[in-house]
Design an enzyme around this catalytic site. Structure first.
Site, short mmCIF file in Angstrom:
data_model
loop_
_atom_site.label_atom_id
_atom_site.label_comp_id
_atom_site.label_asym_id
_atom_site.label_seq_id
_atom_site.Cartn_x
_atom_site.Cartn_y
_atom_site.Cartn_z
N ASN A 12 81.42 -77.73 93.36
CA ASN A 12 80.63 -78.55 92.53
C ASN A 12 80.37 -79.88 93.08
O ASN A 12 81.33 -80.74 92.99
CB ASN A 12 81.44 -78.41 91.01
CG ASN A 12 80.68 -79.57 90.05
OD1 ASN A 12 79.65 -79.82 90.32
ND2 ASN A 12 81.46 -79.77 89.06
N TRP A 13 79.35 -80.14 93.78
CA TRP A 13 78.85 -81.33 94.20
C TRP A 13 78.72 -82.61 93.04
O TRP A 13 78.48 -83.65 93.55
CB TRP A 13 77.63 -81.29 95.18
CG TRP A 13 77.86 -80.22 96.22
CD1 TRP A 13 78.65 -79.46 96.46
CD2 TRP A 13 76.73 -80.02 97.20
NE1 TRP A 13 78.60 -78.72 97.65
CE2 TRP A 13 77.50 -78.97 98.12
CE3 TRP A 13 75.43 -80.30 97.38
CZ2 TRP A 13 76.78 -78.44 99.29
CZ3 TRP A 13 74.73 -79.71 98.76
CH2 TRP A 13 75.29 -78.82 99.48
N LYS A 14 78.49 -82.08 91.75
CA LYS A 14 78.37 -83.20 90.85
C LYS A 14 77.15 -83.88 91.26
O LYS A 14 75.94 -83.55 91.72
CB LYS A 14 79.44 -84.02 90.51
CG LYS A 14 80.78 -83.25 90.43
CD LYS A 14 82.01 -83.86 89.93
CE LYS A 14 83.33 -82.96 89.76
NZ LYS A 14 84.27 -83.66 89.26
N HIS A 100 81.21 -77.78 81.57
CA HIS A 100 82.01 -78.51 82.36
C HIS A 100 82.63 -79.81 81.59
O HIS A 100 81.96 -80.37 80.73
CB HIS A 100 81.42 -79.15 83.77
CG HIS A 100 82.29 -79.84 84.57
ND1 HIS A 100 82.94 -81.19 84.32
CD2 HIS A 100 82.93 -79.39 85.63
CE1 HIS A 100 83.54 -81.49 85.58
NE2 HIS A 100 83.75 -80.31 86.33
N GLU A 102 83.09 -82.86 82.15
CA GLU A 102 82.17 -84.05 82.33
C GLU A 102 80.85 -83.96 81.45
O GLU A 102 80.41 -84.92 80.65
CB GLU A 102 81.73 -84.40 83.53
CG GLU A 102 83.05 -84.92 84.51
CD GLU A 102 83.22 -84.57 86.09
OE1 GLU A 102 81.91 -84.17 86.45
OE2 GLU A 102 84.16 -84.61 86.75
N GLU A 170 90.45 -75.69 83.78
CA GLU A 170 90.19 -77.08 84.62
C GLU A 170 90.73 -78.15 83.61
O GLU A 170 90.13 -78.75 82.99
CB GLU A 170 88.61 -77.53 84.85
CG GLU A 170 87.98 -76.68 85.87
CD GLU A 170 86.72 -77.46 86.51
OE1 GLU A 170 86.79 -77.45 87.79
OE2 GLU A 170 86.08 -78.21 85.95
N GLY A 176 89.79 -84.68 89.74
CA GLY A 176 89.50 -86.10 90.41
C GLY A 176 90.79 -86.96 90.59
O GLY A 176 90.56 -88.15 90.92
N SER A 216 91.29 -80.87 91.53
CA SER A 216 92.28 -81.46 92.60
C SER A 216 92.72 -80.34 93.67
O SER A 216 93.60 -80.42 94.11
CB SER A 216 93.43 -82.37 92.22
OG SER A 216 92.88 -83.61 91.63
N GLY A 237 85.50 -79.79 93.20
CA GLY A 237 84.61 -80.99 93.15
C GLY A 237 84.73 -81.89 94.33
O GLY A 237 84.26 -81.46 95.29
N GLY A 238 85.65 -82.76 94.35
CA GLY A 238 85.61 -83.66 95.55
C GLY A 238 85.77 -83.12 96.91
O GLY A 238 84.88 -83.56 97.84
#
Ligand code: PEP
Length: 254
Positions: A12-14, A100, A102, A170, A176, A216, A237-238
């Site tokens: 997920n590049w967000k 998600h 977010e 998640e 993150g 993470s 993600g990251g």
């Protein structure tokens, strides 16, 4: 336990990346995928909407999969700034993330809306990656299972089967932050999600539906997390923003 669920590693590049770096990352991963004879996993890239076309071109023929980060619950019409599931499919997407944390936090999305989006995704022929997870306060209050089970019950479309959806667990507090639940905690929640799926769908769906862990995931903790019996891959993600790290996470699948 041996099962027939093919692990899925989703990135997920967000809201990250411009044309140049998005394309370079996708081309790097495409080369790695093409060089892997029998990878033993599926790899999915979920770029921001502006990078979907470029990513589609960069990964063509590589075996990598493409997905969106969100879709509208309607198939079209007066919804400024939104994207429909059919539009994602038109670009070659096979998956879309819905619910998600977010989006739940930034856009006030609740389970009914997430379920409507998942339904729209499935109707458009996409696989819906339905996210669920507890906040730190909910975890501290001992409510993880109740919260996650309620989100799964409220967000899974009626009649959806394991080929049409994926669940991503998640924990919000792990996204993150560099923190994760213990492996035993992750396994317990995933087993609970599978049991909940059996209640709201049926045993066959619960057994075939992939349940990803997200929060993470890094190259150094991936092997342990991805080896758990009810963990069928990761939503990353990251660490998905660096091709070498993302590939190392996938390669950690034993
Ligand atoms: C995510 O947001 O889906 C996620 C898992 O992020 P990170 O890997 O950076 O924790």
């Amino acid at each position: 336990m041996v099962n027939s669920r093919t692990p899925l590693i989703a990135g997920n590049w967000k809201m990250n990346g411009l044309l140049g770096d998005g394309r370079a990352r996708a081309e790097d991963l495409a080369k790695r995928m093409q060089g892997a004879a029998n990878p033993g996993f599926e790899m999915l890239l979920c770029p921001p909407a502006t990078l979907i076309a470029g990513t589609a071109a960069a990964i063509e023929g590589s075996g990598l999969l493409l997905g969106g980060q969100d879709c509208h619950f309607n198939s079209g019409g007066a919804h400024t700034g939104d994207i429909s599931a059919a539009m994602l499919a038109d670009f070659g997407c096979s998956h879309v993330i819905v619910g998600h944390s977010e989006r739940r936090a930034d856009h006030g999305e609740g389970d009914d809306l997430v379920r409507a989006k998942a339904t729209a995704a499935i109707e458009a022929g996409l696989i819906a990656i339905i996210c669920a997870g507890e906040t730190e306060a909910q975890r501290d209050a001992g409510k993880t299972n109740d919260v996650v089970a309620a989100q799964v019950r409220g967000s899974v479309p009626d009649g959806a089967d394991g080929s049409q959806m994926v669940i991503a667990y998640e924990p919000v507090w792990a996204i993150g932050t560099g923190r994760t639940p213990t492996e035993a905690e992750v396994q317990d929640v995933h087993a609970m999600i599978r049991a909940t799926l059996a209640e709201v769908t049926n045993d066959a769906t619960a057994q075939s539906c992939r349940i990803l862990y997200g929060g993470s995931v890094k190259p150094d903790n991936a092997a342990g997390l991805l080896a758990l019996a009810d963990v069928d891959g990761g939503l990353v993600g990251g660490a998905s923003l660096a091709a070498a790290d993302f590939w190392a996470i996938a390669a950690a699948i034993g």
